[in-house]
Design a protein around this motif. Structure first.
Motif, PDB file in Angstrom:
ATOM      1  N   TRP A  35       0.828  -1.203   0.000  1.00 39.31           N
ATOM      2  CA  TRP A  35       0.000   0.000   0.000  1.00 39.31           C
ATOM      3  C   TRP A  35       0.863   1.255   0.000  1.00 39.31           C
ATOM      4  CZ3 TRP A  35      -0.487   4.067   3.495  1.00 39.31           C
ATOM      5  CH2 TRP A  35      -1.561   4.935   3.259  1.00 39.31           C
ATOM      6  N   ILE A  36       1.878   1.280   0.842  1.00 42.67           N
ATOM      7  CA  ILE A  36       2.760   2.443   0.911  1.00 42.67           C
ATOM      8  C   ILE A  36       3.434   2.692  -0.437  1.00 42.67           C
ATOM      9  CG2 ILE A  36       4.904   3.334   1.923  1.00 42.67           C
ATOM     10  CD1 ILE A  36       4.110   1.905   4.528  1.00 42.67           C
ATOM     11  N   ALA A  37       3.939   1.619  -1.045  1.00 41.68           N
ATOM     12  CA  ALA A  37       4.619   1.758  -2.336  1.00 41.68           C
ATOM     13  C   ALA A  37       3.663   2.241  -3.425  1.00 41.68           C
ATOM     14  CB  ALA A  37       5.258   0.428  -2.733  1.00 41.68           C
ATOM     15  N   GLU A  38       2.421   1.747  -3.386  1.00 47.66           N
ATOM     16  CA  GLU A  38       1.458   2.089  -4.437  1.00 47.66           C
ATOM     17  C   GLU A  38       0.902   3.501  -4.304  1.00 47.66           C
ATOM     18  OE1 GLU A  38       1.083   0.502  -7.022  1.00 47.66           O
ATOM     19  OE2 GLU A  38       1.143  -1.670  -6.724  1.00 47.66           O
ATOM     20  N   VAL A  39       0.733   3.984  -3.071  1.00 50.17           N
ATOM     21  CA  VAL A  39       0.095   5.291  -2.902  1.00 50.17           C
ATOM     22  C   VAL A  39       1.072   6.461  -3.005  1.00 50.17           C
ATOM     23  CG1 VAL A  39      -1.751   4.322  -1.479  1.00 50.17           C
ATOM     24  CG2 VAL A  39       0.262   5.342  -0.368  1.00 50.17           C
ATOM     25  N   ILE A  40       2.355   6.182  -3.016  1.00 51.47           N
ATOM     26  CA  ILE A  40       3.321   7.276  -3.171  1.00 51.47           C
ATOM     27  C   ILE A  40       3.065   8.071  -4.452  1.00 51.47           C
ATOM     28  CG2 ILE A  40       5.757   7.812  -3.608  1.00 51.47           C
ATOM     29  CD1 ILE A  40       6.482   5.702  -1.514  1.00 51.47           C
TER      30      ILE A  40
END
Length: 202
Positions: A35-40
């Motif tokens: 999630w963190i990687a995708e929402v950046i």
């Protein structure tokens, strides 16, 4: 007093709806690391649009098109793209693959529309240069993102790396994703030149 969405406040309403949507999908994602990687990139694009709103207000059509990817990618980040509940589309296409990410890549191409709008309204280039710049801009973003996906998958490894890569066993996934981005840009640029004037983009 009843609130009404108008042409003037449409971008602000859209931004408010997305902010709530983003916050809700930030709750208990399938994989917090993914999630963190995708929402950046989602957060970066959204904040960039907010920061530049006073400097350059795109048409409502452009904001609407850009919002498609923001919402779509946020959903993908919550579930991971390979695991978004999208089976009915796969069944419709007679495919074993989850095509949610492929549609997401196609929506990346929608950003060619605001890019063309910016160039034409600011008189930065003529129609031909504007069209090719919009197309090549999307193609370069597509290639760059595939490199980032590869880098992250190698660096992170394990399940998170595989889920972020989202290839689902397809060795040609990166090439197909870049093609989807490019086709989205081609379709959107055609819409810009055919309907842009009517929609207030030119």
């Amino acid at each position: 007093m009843r609130f009404k969405v108008t042409a003037e406040n449409f971008p602000l309403v859209l931004a408010a709806v997305f902010t709530v949507f983003f916050g809700l999908l930030a709750i208990n994602p399938v994989s917090r690391a993914v999630w963190i990687a995708e929402v950046i990139p989602v957060a970066f694009v959204f904040l960039l649009l907010v920061a530049t709103y006073r400097w350059f207000r795109f048409s409502n059509v452009a904001y609407g098109l850009m919002a498609v990817w923001l919402f779509w990618h946020t959903i993908g980040g919550h579930f991971t793209f390979a695991n978004v509940p999208f089976g009915w589309i796969s069944e419709l296409l007679g495919s074993q693959r989850n095509h949610f990410d492929r549609i997401g890549h196609f929506s990346v191409g929608f950003y060619a529309y605001p890019m063309a709008e910016l160039f034409i309204r600011r008189k930065l280039a003529g129609p031909i240069v504007t069209t090719f710049f919009g197309l090549f801009f999307i193609m370069s973003i597509a290639a760059g993102y595939e490199i980032i996906e590869w880098w992250y998958a190698v660096a992170e490894g394990g399940e998170a790396g595989i889920e972020f890569l989202g290839s689902q066993g397809d060795i040609w996934d990166a090439q197909k994703d870049m093609l989807a981005d490019t086709l989205g840009a081609v379709v959107t640029l055609i819409l810009f030149w055919v309907f842009g004037k009517r929609w207030g983009s030119r």
